[in-house]
Design a protein around this motif. Sequence first.
Motif, PDB file in Angstrom:
ATOM      1  N   THR A   1       1.077  -1.617  -0.085  1.00 25.53           N
ATOM      2  CA  THR A   1       0.226   0.502  -0.201  1.00 25.53           C
ATOM      3  C   THR A   1       0.875   1.222  -0.034  1.00 25.53           C
ATOM      4  O   THR A   1       2.067   1.611   0.529  1.00 25.53           O
ATOM      5  CB  THR A   1      -0.859  -0.012   1.102  1.00 25.53           C
ATOM      6  N   GLU A   2      -0.152   2.632  -0.080  1.00 24.34           N
ATOM      7  CA  GLU A   2       1.295   3.895  -0.191  1.00 24.34           C
ATOM      8  C   GLU A   2       1.449   4.092   1.176  1.00 24.34           C
ATOM      9  O   GLU A   2       2.633   4.252   1.083  1.00 24.34           O
ATOM     10  CB  GLU A   2      -0.099   4.720  -0.484  1.00 24.34           C
TER      11      GLU A   2
ATOM     12  N   ARG B   1       4.531   1.291   1.721  1.00 23.76           N
ATOM     13  CA  ARG B   1       5.563   1.989   1.100  1.00 23.76           C
ATOM     14  C   ARG B   1       5.989   3.583   1.823  1.00 23.76           C
ATOM     15  O   ARG B   1       7.362   3.076   1.873  1.00 23.76           O
ATOM     16  CB  ARG B   1       5.076   2.077  -0.655  1.00 23.76           C
TER      17      ARG B   1
ATOM     18  N   PRO C   1       5.732   5.446  -2.301  1.00 22.70           N
ATOM     19  CA  PRO C   1       4.488   5.380  -2.318  1.00 22.70           C
ATOM     20  C   PRO C   1       4.135   6.297  -3.612  1.00 22.70           C
ATOM     21  O   PRO C   1       3.757   5.556  -4.270  1.00 22.70           O
ATOM     22  CB  PRO C   1       4.343   7.063  -0.716  1.00 22.70           C
ATOM     23  N   VAL C   2       5.636   6.816  -4.132  1.00 24.82           N
ATOM     24  CA  VAL C   2       4.888   7.851  -5.388  1.00 24.82           C
ATOM     25  C   VAL C   2       4.968   6.648  -6.090  1.00 24.82           C
ATOM     26  O   VAL C   2       6.284   6.881  -6.817  1.00 24.82           O
ATOM     27  CB  VAL C   2       4.567   9.389  -5.601  1.00 24.82           C
TER      28      VAL C   2
END
Length: 482
Positions: free
Chosen positions: A262-263, A266, A296-297
């Motif tokens: 998941t964002e 991460r 995340p990105v």
Amino acid sequence: MKQFNQTSQKIMLAIQITKASLLICFFFILWYLLYEQNKLFLTGEQANNTETLTEVHLSSPSTLSSNITLNTINNNDSIENPLNELKELNKRYCGNPTCKFLFVYNFGEQETKANLHFRSFSQLAEKLNRTMILTNVGSSQISVCQNFSFNLYYNVTLLKKEFPNVLYKSEDDFILWLKERDQIKNKLNNINNNEVIPPLSILHSNLRRYDITSETIYRNVKPVVSLSECLSKFGPFMNLTDPNNSRVKYTIMDITKFDLKTEQSRAKFSKLLIDDLSVNEEILLVNSYVLDPLFPVIMPVIPYNDYILNEAQKLKEKLSSSYIGIHWRLEQSRPELLPECAQGLIITLNKIMKEEGIENIYLATDYPLLSSSSQSDTFTKITNYHHDAIRMLNETFKINTWVSLGGLEQLRKNEKYDTEFIGPGIQGILDKLVCVNSNYFIAGPKGCSRILSTFTKAIADERSNRLDSGLLNVIDRWKIPL
């Protein structure tokens, strides 16, 4: 008579002045000769002193001055120049007096996933302020074992715009840096007769997703003897087994699958990764097999080389700009089910062609097209079921492929790229781009195809961003007839 006496007096006065002038000239010449003799004597004495200094400290008397203090300064300069050369070398390659490289020499998977991983490590290079090596490509991989430069697949200019804060260098650039550093090191260490520039400092880290562990663990390990043999091409300038050449530390990071899903997870993991890999070693050497993004990105797909984009456009034009794209990855299908799979695909194609008025079909597949080998390294067992399924399709429709349409013809004529077309390779990128641009796109169902295909997902993801450009769907899967 009076006039004669005046003339005689003038002559006598002139003679006296002349004698005085000659006397002055004589003494001046005598003084000059004595001065020059003394100067020559002093210079000879200083020269003797210079020869003694040369024997002790320096190799070339041409660099010496007659002043002993200046001799010392010149002596230091001769030692410091290589240090300055090293700083200038680093500035030239890395933009800083000290080079720090991130070299991920193996990305672990085929191009679609490797493309994703390269983006993640570009983000890491930015966070660590390291120059990133553009690892070689080939056989649908990004790996040090491949033979072609990074720009065979990718547009490096656009990559740099995507990551403006990351400095990229090719493998060839890296080899040149290693070679020049080694030459400067040898020069300086020989002059000083002491080790001044140390061996290369390297941290080798193995990053892998390790599904049986409950938490991510980063630890030191013993020297890894099973490193990729392809790293030997950087020898003798980077020799991981010679302590006089390279001082290597080894670590491993076992990453849980939950830390990358998941964002939010991460975001937490990436901070740990940056902390663990914030080291002073010149070279951070990484073997990666992590499967998922590290940050995340998720950055956009690395742009492909203009040559491949142009080839995709040519194939689209040959298909009259209206066609159905099919991705049929036969790997992990059930061979005995393939005749029914082919029948289901034929029914689906007839329906779409009738309803949408599309006449052309383009097939992207891992089935062998140029040789007996499949276009996937992991698809090795090809049976008569596979052959029969493709034969049924070809007997029903005119099926176009990158081979039948003459794709990548320029590369295929060059013997240098022969290995690229045996198995997976650049043609996979071409297939992906042609399917992305298709008016209608379909893929195989469970039992007929590999469902969890990153390749298929990448096509669907890109098509979802282009629906406003006139595409008729994102992705459909055909059905097996009951």
